[in-house]
Design an enzyme around this catalytic site. Structure first.
Site, PDB file in Angstrom:
ATOM      1  N   ASP A   1      25.961  33.705  20.976  1.00 26.13           N
ATOM      2  CA  ASP A   1      25.776  32.717  22.041  1.00 26.13           C
ATOM      3  C   ASP A   1      26.477  31.480  21.493  1.00 26.13           C
ATOM      4  OD1 ASP A   1      25.082  30.685  23.724  1.00 26.13           O
ATOM      5  OD2 ASP A   1      23.021  31.339  23.991  1.00 26.13           O
ATOM      6  N   HIS A   2      27.641  31.162  22.054  1.00 22.21           N
ATOM      7  CA  HIS A   2      28.470  30.141  21.397  1.00 22.21           C
ATOM      8  C   HIS A   2      27.771  28.787  21.344  1.00 22.21           C
ATOM      9  CE1 HIS A   2      29.619  29.293  25.564  1.00 22.21           C
ATOM     10  NE2 HIS A   2      29.808  28.072  25.138  1.00 22.21           N
TER      11      HIS A   2
ATOM     12  N   HIS B   1      21.618  29.755  27.125  1.00 20.73           N
ATOM     13  CA  HIS B   1      21.775  28.429  26.522  1.00 20.73           C
ATOM     14  C   HIS B   1      20.505  27.581  26.627  1.00 20.73           C
ATOM     15  CE1 HIS B   1      25.772  29.773  26.485  1.00 20.73           C
ATOM     16  NE2 HIS B   1      26.189  29.249  27.622  1.00 20.73           N
TER      17      HIS B   1
END
Ligand SMILES: NC(=O)c1ccc[n+]([C@@H]2O[C@H](COP(=O)([O-])OP(=O)(O)OC[C@H]3O[C@@H](n4cnc5c(N)ncnc54)[C@H](OP(=O)(O)O)[C@@H]3O)[C@@H](O)[C@H]2O)c1
Lengths: 516, 369
Positions: free
Chosen positions: A203-204, A266
């Site tokens: 998950d960047h 996020h």
């Protein structure tokens, strides 16, 4: 009794990790002709090589359906580095070195023969570049293929580490499932072939410096933890707002919507970092245990609760930053009667001693007035104000706002006396700007996360139980919204802060959204 | 050329002369002027006080150039202190504020330059003490020869949490077998190693000490480590029991350089059996290479023909390595690109983390002296 000698360890490595040295490795990119590879992965790999963070014994193998020669793929590499704004130093020699160790294999991911060709190529290049049998597979492909790829890699004997001390790791891109059932199915399929300690679910968001700074702010400073709980915190607001629309990706967004795109991953990541207990250590195991524990402690949303804890929205035409923009339903590739939400707001609570009774309000939307991601801790008001009401010009209590993007920093709002003979009190802000203190970090999250994978550090990657726990929170909301098609969309104008129902969600608690 | 009002000439451009009690006010005023020029709100940030100890102010320009290069990276207060004769009444002060990268985020550096005559060291130290940023780390970069015994060093080091020296600059006068520290002269590795050990002893647990010269060995250390990442090379490790380091020197009987001794110390620390057989020797001076630089590192076996040879390449700058098997047959080559690290890059490397460097300290303990 015969004893086996312990594996030899390179004694010269110790203490060098700070200087960036990593083990030799071969990086195989599945989906090498795709958008993610070209826009993000190749520039990130180049940056790692240019900064000498990638190991000198290194090679890249692109793998996708499209027929390409090595030279054609090398051209893709040089073009994507040339076009990327994320490339910091344009260093022809470093690029040439990377080009020379980059290769391409063409094949269909469903085809056994393609994996045999891949295996032969990997063995050849492993010898040529002395990468010691260490491999990283990066799945930059449609999510529906992840399980199949793992099965084929296993079938071709490519996921088992060879002679010790080599390693095989697999970086898996988001989305990780599209609901709880599919995430569980994908986990179980992957785990049939690959060990959890080999899987790096990316998950960047977690690769962003400022997200990691939340942990430092909380756990390296003695002053915040004592007040980081229900006794002092009134509520928490998490905002992930984008001013952009769907940028031509209509068919993708129709299938996804804001909950799958942002909230499940996020926004819940941010909530878990703010809500988690201090881990015993920052090793991957301890850190992820605590992160998952707090997501599991989020009060489950039952189908009956959905209407009272979650609201949705979709933008209509409007103006953003001075430009007129179309509504969601007018975007190319979007159904003119679409009920896909482009905005969602949730009210969640965490059932544990630290947070019982403290609402966490989460909102995310497209076509908001500005791009901003922040977490705001609203503290309770002072129990007794010895001043007359009229003297306090802007009551609001203390807020600690952690800005994630675009202006990374921390702001503390508190009251101060206005100079003069009378006791006038006004809210002021104290700002810490990350960039003005340390300079703007220019490493992209992909760079950081690929490097962590090379080093074998899973801390900033999702674990199977973490992914499933996050889906378990949003699953009932997705189900309820999918079955309730009677929704009046669009319900907010592009360029505004979302639908009226979102304001009502907070107004019911006597609160309002922060004006950003 | 002297400045007006009995003030000596400013040691560099852009500095405003001030009286010591007016330093903070002058900085605040310059700051306000800078912020007005930025035309956007700006919050003051500062991460450390960097004390720069300069033995002779007349050699200051390279030091100020390094500070300028660091300025865009960290918001710091730099206090440069140096000795110069003729300073009015023994002490002169200047200030400056620079903001870099004004378009997106501006990083502002405050500079205070203090110049004192040899007999006014106590006065200059009191001025430094009053100008430290409260509660932030104080790093002393000593840009001079062996610091021990120098009153300016003693005064500054007492205020610092971390000292950064450069053993390559440690100069000695050779008197027979002994080497006596002087402010300029020739290098003498064993004496420099002893001086470094003395500094670490002096620092104790109160402060940490780092050496820019140790940072210069980083490319060699990384290259050796990478060669042993290779499985075939690693398999030869149990037989490796000798090392030799060649450094650039003027004559064959030159004393070993501090850098070569630190490199040998690292190898011996990592592979203790090398203690028995390690050699550091001067090589023929090649291509005008600066004295003291490492030219080659060789690891060999006394029982077979296996070896690892690393050699400095001049153009393009780099390190070439070659591994040979037990039979003496070359089986792998490496080519490590490298660049000569500037003083600013070396200092930056030392400033990135504030703690001690256990590997440096262990290698210093294992260095031949
Ligand atoms: N793009 C982004 O910014 C972004 C951001 C976050 C996450 N992601 C995720 O990353 C993944 C890749 O996204 P993308 O945008 O790069 O997709 P994309 O542009 O559609 O690329 C897909 C790649 O997969 C290959 N491929 C598909 N089916 C194949 C098959 N059966 N056999 C062999 N190759 C096959 C394609 O090769 P051919 O072209 O040769 O068919 C292409 O290289 C997706 O899961 C996406 O959700 C993307």
């Amino acid at each position: 009794m015969a004893t086996t000698a312990p594996p030899l360890v390179n004694p010269f490595r110790e203490g060098l990790s700070l200087e960036g040295a990593t083990q030799p490795v071969q990086l195989v990119i599945f989906g090498a002709s795709g958008d993610l590879t070209q826009r993000k992965l190749l520039p990130a790999i180049y940056n790692l090589c240019q900064a000498k963070l990638a190991p000198p014994a290194f090679s890249v193998i692109g793998f996708a359906r499209q027929p390409m020669t090595d030279d054609q793929f090398r051209k893709v590499l040089t073009d994507s580095v040339a076009a990327s704004s994320e490339v910091r130093v344009r260093d022809a020699a470093a690029l040439q070195q990377l080009v020379e160790c980059t290769h391409y294999v063409a094949g269909d991911f469903h085809d056994d023969a393609a994996y045999a060709t891949l295996r032969d190529a990997m063995q050849r290049y492993d010898r040529q570049y002395a990468t010691n049998g260490n491999r990283i597979f990066y799945t930059a492909t449609p999510a529906s293929l992840y399980g199949d790829i793992a099965a084929h890699l296993h079938g071709a004997g490519l996921v088992k580490p060879g002679e010790q001390p080599s390693f095989v790791r697999m970086i898996v891109e988001k989305p990780f499932g599209r609901d709880l059932a599919s995430a569980k199915a994908l986990n179980s399929e992957l785990l049939t072939y690959v060990g959890e300690d080999q899987i790096y679910r990316i998950d960047h968001y977690l690769g962003k410096e400022t997200v990691q700074n939340i942990l430092v702010l909380r756990f390296a400073n003695g002053i915040f933890e004592p007040i980081w709980n229900r006794r002092y915190v009134d509520s928490v607001q998490i905002t992930v707002a984008e001013s952009l629309g769907i940028e031509g990706r209509g068919s993708f967004y129709e299938e996804t919507g804001v909950v799958r795109d942002v909230i499940q991953n996020h926004a819940l990541q941010l909530m878990s970092l703010v809500g988690m207990e201090p881990p015993v250590s920052f090793d991957a195991h301890d850190f992820r245990d605590e992160k998952v524990r707090v997501v599991k402690a989020i009060h489950p949303v039952t189908p009956a609760d959905v209407a009272s804890v979650a609201v949705r929205g979709q933008y209509g035409p409007g103006s953003v930053a001075g430009d007129r923009v179309v509504g969601y339903r007018q975007e190319p590739g979007v159904d003119p009667n679409s009920i896909t939400p482009t905005y969602a707001a949730l009210r969640l609570v965490i059932d544990n001693w630290r947070w019982a009774g403290v609402p966490f309000y989460i909102r995310s939307g497209k076509r908001m007035p500005k791009r901003i991601t922040e977490i705001a801790m609203q503290f309770k008001e002072a129990p007794h104000l010895p001043f007359r009401k009229a003297e306090v010009e802007t009551p609001g209590g203390n807020v600690l706002a952690l800005q994630i993007q675009p202006d990374e920093g921390v702001t503390l709002h508190f009251d101060a006396k206005v100079p003069g003979p009378s006791m006038r009190i006004r809210a002021v802000e104290m700002d810490f700007n990350y960039g003005e203190t340390f300079g703007v970090s220019d490493a992209s999250p992909y760079e950081r996360l690929i490097l962590d994978c090379m080093k074998g550090d899973q801390t900033l990657f999702d674990r199977a139980d973490g992914v499933e726990a996050a889906w378990a929170i949003v699953d009932p909301i997705l189900t309820a919204w999918a079955s309730d098609k009677d929704v009046k969309f669009p319900n907010y104008d592009a360029g505004t802060w979302g639908p009226a129902v979102a304001d009502e969600l907070l107004a019911r608690d006597g609160r309002s959204w922060r004006r950003l | 050329m002297p400045g007006g009002d009995g003030m000596p000439a400013a040691p560099m451009k852009g500095l405003t002369p001030v009286a010591v009690p007016g330093i903070e006010a002058a900085l605040a005023e310059r700051r306000r002027a800078m912020i007005a020029k930025l035309e956007r709100p700006h919050s003051r940030a500062c991460v450390m006080t960097l004390l720069v100890g300069i033995e002779e102010m007349k050699d200051n320009q390279p030091a100020f150039d390094v500070v300028q290069q660091l300025a865009g990276k960290y918001p710091i207060r730099v206090i440069a202190v140096g000795r110069a004769e003729g300073a009015d009444g023994g002490l002169a002060a200047w200030v400056n504020t620079e903001c870099e990268g004004a378009e997106s985020v501006a990083i502002c550096t405050e500079e205070i330059v203090l110049q004192s005559s040899a007999d006014a060291v106590d006065r200059v130290i009191s001025a430094v003490r009053g100008s430290l940023v409260s509660e932030l780390p104080v790093v002393l970069w000593w840009r001079g020869s062996v610091p021990s015994g120098n009153p300016l060093w003693t005064g500054l080091f007492a205020l610092a949490d971390r000292a950064i020296v450069d053993s390559h600059r440690f100069a000695f006068r050779h008197a027979g077998g002994d080497a006596k520290a002087v402010s300029s002269g020739r290098g003498h590795g064993p004496a420099a190693i002893k001086a470094l050990r003395d500094l670490l002893r002096e620092a104790g647990t109160r402060a940490s000490v780092r050496d820019l010269n140790w940072q210069r060995t980083a490319p060699w250390r990384a290259a050796v480590a990478t060669c042993f990442d290779d499985r075939e090379m690693l398999a030869l490790l149990p037989g490796i029991d000798r090392c030799a380091i060649t450094f650039a020197g003027e004559r064959d009987d030159d004393p070993p350089s501090a850098r070569a001794l630190l490199m040998a110390g690292w190898l011996r620390n990592r592979l203790p059996r090398l203690h028995e057989q390690s050699k550091v020797a001067a090589g023929k001076r090649s291509g005008g290479l600066e004295s003291g630089r490492i030219v080659a590192v060789t690891l060999t076996s006394s029982t077979n023909k296996s070896s690892l040879l690393l050699v400095r390449r001049a153009a393009p700058i780099g390190i070439e390595a070659q591994a040979s098997s037990r039979e003496g047959k070359a089986f792998r080559r490496w080519d490590f690109g490298a660049s000569t690290l500037t003083e600013a890059q070396l200092l930056d490397g030392c400033l990135e983390s504030l703690g001690s460097d256990p590997m440096f300290e262990a290698s210093l303990r294992s260095a031949i002296s």
